[in-house]
Design a protein around this motif. Structure first.
Motif, PDB file in Angstrom:
ATOM      1  N   ASN A  41      65.100  43.834  38.126  1.00  0.00           N
ATOM      2  CA  ASN A  41      64.082  44.290  39.073  1.00  0.00           C
ATOM      3  C   ASN A  41      62.675  44.085  38.511  1.00  0.00           C
ATOM      4  N   PRO A  42      62.252  42.830  38.336  1.00  0.00           N
ATOM      5  CA  PRO A  42      60.894  42.586  37.826  1.00  0.00           C
ATOM      6  C   PRO A  42      59.848  43.091  38.806  1.00  0.00           C
ATOM      7  N   SER A  43      58.779  43.653  38.268  1.00  0.00           N
ATOM      8  CA  SER A  43      57.720  44.213  39.117  1.00  0.00           C
ATOM      9  C   SER A  43      56.891  43.099  39.743  1.00  0.00           C
ATOM     10  N   GLU A  44      56.203  43.431  40.822  1.00  0.00           N
ATOM     11  CA  GLU A  44      55.317  42.460  41.461  1.00  0.00           C
ATOM     12  C   GLU A  44      54.219  42.025  40.501  1.00  0.00           C
ATOM     13  N   ARG A  45      53.747  42.950  39.676  1.00  0.00           N
ATOM     14  CA  ARG A  45      52.705  42.630  38.708  1.00  0.00           C
ATOM     15  C   ARG A  45      53.199  41.569  37.716  1.00  0.00           C
ATOM     16  N   SER A  46      54.433  41.755  37.241  1.00  0.00           N
ATOM     17  CA  SER A  46      55.004  40.789  36.296  1.00  0.00           C
ATOM     18  C   SER A  46      55.184  39.424  36.944  1.00  0.00           C
ATOM     19  N   LEU A  47      55.682  39.419  38.173  1.00  0.00           N
ATOM     20  CA  LEU A  47      55.900  38.150  38.867  1.00  0.00           C
ATOM     21  C   LEU A  47      54.583  37.430  39.141  1.00  0.00           C
ATOM     22  N   ASP A  48      53.565  38.176  39.551  1.00  0.00           N
ATOM     23  CA  ASP A  48      52.276  37.547  39.829  1.00  0.00           C
ATOM     24  C   ASP A  48      51.670  36.970  38.553  1.00  0.00           C
ATOM     25  N   GLY A  49      51.811  37.679  37.442  1.00  0.00           N
ATOM     26  CA  GLY A  49      51.322  37.152  36.172  1.00  0.00           C
ATOM     27  C   GLY A  49      52.078  35.900  35.764  1.00  0.00           C
ATOM     28  N   ALA A  50      53.407  35.912  35.950  1.00  0.00           N
ATOM     29  CA  ALA A  50      54.226  34.761  35.577  1.00  0.00           C
ATOM     30  C   ALA A  50      53.907  33.554  36.455  1.00  0.00           C
ATOM     31  N   LEU A  51      53.730  33.792  37.754  1.00  0.00           N
ATOM     32  CA  LEU A  51      53.393  32.691  38.653  1.00  0.00           C
ATOM     33  C   LEU A  51      51.981  32.166  38.378  1.00  0.00           C
ATOM     34  N   GLY A  52      51.076  33.067  37.996  1.00  0.00           N
ATOM     35  CA  GLY A  52      49.748  32.624  37.582  1.00  0.00           C
ATOM     36  C   GLY A  52      49.834  31.704  36.379  1.00  0.00           C
ATOM     37  N   PRO A 245      47.287  31.891  46.472  1.00  0.00           N
ATOM     38  CA  PRO A 245      47.227  32.914  47.525  1.00  0.00           C
ATOM     39  C   PRO A 245      48.301  33.990  47.386  1.00  0.00           C
ATOM     40  N   GLU A 246      49.524  33.591  47.010  1.00  0.00           N
ATOM     41  CA  GLU A 246      50.606  34.565  46.908  1.00  0.00           C
ATOM     42  C   GLU A 246      50.409  35.544  45.762  1.00  0.00           C
ATOM     43  N   THR A 247      49.734  35.115  44.698  1.00  0.00           N
ATOM     44  CA  THR A 247      49.532  36.009  43.558  1.00  0.00           C
ATOM     45  C   THR A 247      48.279  36.873  43.715  1.00  0.00           C
ATOM     46  N   HIS A 248      47.534  36.665  44.788  1.00  0.00           N
ATOM     47  CA  HIS A 248      46.302  37.428  44.998  1.00  0.00           C
ATOM     48  C   HIS A 248      46.356  38.284  46.254  1.00  0.00           C
ATOM     49  N   THR A 249      47.541  38.660  46.676  1.00  0.00           N
ATOM     50  CA  THR A 249      47.657  39.445  47.907  1.00  0.00           C
ATOM     51  C   THR A 249      48.200  40.850  47.679  1.00  0.00           C
ATOM     52  N   ARG A 250      48.556  41.186  46.427  1.00  0.00           N
ATOM     53  CA  ARG A 250      49.181  42.490  46.168  1.00  0.00           C
ATOM     54  C   ARG A 250      48.404  43.329  45.178  1.00  0.00           C
ATOM     55  N   GLY A 251      47.122  43.005  44.993  1.00  0.00           N
ATOM     56  CA  GLY A 251      46.299  43.796  44.091  1.00  0.00           C
ATOM     57  C   GLY A 251      46.450  43.439  42.627  1.00  0.00           C
ATOM     58  N   ASN A 252      47.071  42.298  42.328  1.00  0.00           N
ATOM     59  CA  ASN A 252      47.283  41.898  40.937  1.00  0.00           C
ATOM     60  C   ASN A 252      46.463  40.664  40.577  1.00  0.00           C
ATOM     61  N   GLU A 253      45.277  40.557  41.190  1.00  0.00           N
ATOM     62  CA  GLU A 253      44.465  39.365  40.967  1.00  0.00           C
ATOM     63  C   GLU A 253      44.113  39.160  39.497  1.00  0.00           C
ATOM     64  N   ARG A 254      43.779  40.254  38.797  1.00  0.00           N
ATOM     65  CA  ARG A 254      43.364  40.115  37.404  1.00  0.00           C
ATOM     66  C   ARG A 254      44.491  39.585  36.520  1.00  0.00           C
ATOM     67  N   ILE A 255      45.687  40.150  36.652  1.00  0.00           N
ATOM     68  CA  ILE A 255      46.807  39.704  35.812  1.00  0.00           C
ATOM     69  C   ILE A 255      47.202  38.278  36.175  1.00  0.00           C
ATOM     70  N   ALA A 256      47.102  37.920  37.463  1.00  0.00           N
ATOM     71  CA  ALA A 256      47.417  36.552  37.877  1.00  0.00           C
ATOM     72  C   ALA A 256      46.405  35.566  37.296  1.00  0.00           C
ATOM     73  N   THR A 257      45.127  35.964  37.287  1.00  0.00           N
ATOM     74  CA  THR A 257      44.093  35.102  36.729  1.00  0.00           C
ATOM     75  C   THR A 257      44.273  34.926  35.224  1.00  0.00           C
ATOM     76  N   LEU A 258      44.567  36.022  34.534  1.00  0.00           N
ATOM     77  CA  LEU A 258      44.816  35.933  33.096  1.00  0.00           C
ATOM     78  C   LEU A 258      46.042  35.064  32.813  1.00  0.00           C
ATOM     79  N   GLY A 259      47.060  35.179  33.668  1.00  0.00           N
ATOM     80  CA  GLY A 259      48.235  34.328  33.525  1.00  0.00           C
ATOM     81  C   GLY A 259      47.880  32.858  33.693  1.00  0.00           C
ATOM     82  N   THR A 260      47.015  32.562  34.670  1.00  0.00           N
ATOM     83  CA  THR A 260      46.591  31.185  34.889  1.00  0.00           C
ATOM     84  C   THR A 260      45.870  30.626  33.672  1.00  0.00           C
ATOM     85  N   LEU A 261      44.962  31.425  33.102  1.00  0.00           N
ATOM     86  CA  LEU A 261      44.242  30.987  31.911  1.00  0.00           C
ATOM     87  C   LEU A 261      45.196  30.760  30.742  1.00  0.00           C
ATOM     88  N   ALA A 262      46.182  31.653  30.607  1.00  0.00           N
ATOM     89  CA  ALA A 262      47.175  31.479  29.541  1.00  0.00           C
ATOM     90  C   ALA A 262      47.960  30.188  29.736  1.00  0.00           C
TER      91      ALA A 262
END
Length: 275
Positions: A41-52, A245-262
């Motif tokens: 049961n991965p969290s939405e935050r984890s998934l958004d970071g991973a997809l980023g 767009p999918e990683t920026h719709t659930r309030g996890n924009e910061r973690i998704a952006t950091l994931g993208t930079l990583a």
């Protein structure tokens, strides 16, 4: 060292290299899809970071392994063939999205304004068979550029570029495979069956496209800059139209952006270290 080991194991035939590349990235996808068996049961935050992270890897790879080498090494500094390829790759993915519903619609029942038309506003549970077919088709269309990119990379004969590209796409396939499995399970599909099916589905499209890419540019070398641009344009379209767009719709924009930079950092390191 890496290149010498690769050629010692698999020889020097670009077509064989394309097959190996397709198998490797498909195996990464299968691994990612299978993670739902242990990470239940991965969290939405984890998934958004991973997809980023996946988006960052694809973003850097599009330029360092496809666009820039295509212009500098295979088009003699002329950007036009590569840019034509970029435009065609993006156009193909845009038209495919006009014909096949966006993946997130098929698992959630929520429509985007520009999504493909459908007679029903139903999540996948209510029309199981039709939903699964459409879902697989949508995801498969988005896996096609990755297989093609790896094949084109190996078809160029430049292992210093192709191997980092193969590893980069393989790495980004892990979170992508996991996210697709989680979405499908949330829509009501069986966890174990879908995890295996997702990996096999990925291999079905990525392996032959990798071989096709390697073969095509080997037979008609003039196609290489166009093909490299095409693969890059298709991947850039997926990043901008789907992943970001999918990683920026659930309030996890910061973690998704950091994931993208990583992801960008990892890809740049791979590109330099392996080259």
């Amino acid at each position: 060292m890496v290149i010498e080991t690769f050629t010692r194991l698999f020889g020097t035939d670009p077509l064989i290299h394309g097959i190996v590349g397709g198998v490797v990235i498909a195996a990464f996808n299968l691994f990612g899809a299978s993670l739902v068996l242990v990470w239940r049961n991965p969290s939405e935050r984890s998934l958004d970071g991973a997809l980023g992270f996946a988006a960052g890897v694809m973003l850097a790879a599009s330029f360092t392994s496809l666009i820039i080498p295509g212009i500098e090494e295979y088009a003699n500094g002329n950007p036009i063939p590569v840019l034509v390829g970029v435009a065609l790759g993006a156009l193909l993915l845009d038209r495919s999205d006009a014909l096949v519903p966006h993946a997130h619609y098929l698992v959630s029942g929520k429509r985007r304004a520009d999504a493909a038309s459908s007679d029903h506003e139903l999540p996948i549970d209510d029309e199981r068979f039709a939903g699964v077919v459409l879902f697989v088709l949508a995801i498969t269309l988005h896996n096609m550029p990755e297989g093609l990119a790896v094949g084109v990379g190996f078809g160029s004969g430049d292992l210093a570029t192709a191997i980092p590209l193969m590893l980069a796409i393989g790495i980004q396939n892990v979170p992508e495979g996991l996210a697709v499995s989680v979405a499908a399970i949330n829509a009501g599909l069986d966890r174990r069956t879908y995890a295996v099916f997702a990996g096999l589905r990925s291999g079905v499209v990525e392996i032959p496209l990798a071989v096709l890419g390697a073969y095509a540019v080997g037979v008609v070398s003039a196609l290489l800059p166009y093909a490299m641009g095409f693969a890059a344009g298709a991947m850039l379209f997926v990043i901008s139209d789907e992943i970001v767009p999918e990683t920026h719709t659930r309030g996890n924009e910061r973690i998704a952006t950091l994931g993208t930079l990583a992801g960008v950092i990892v890809m740049l390191y791979l590109d330099i270290a392996l080259a």
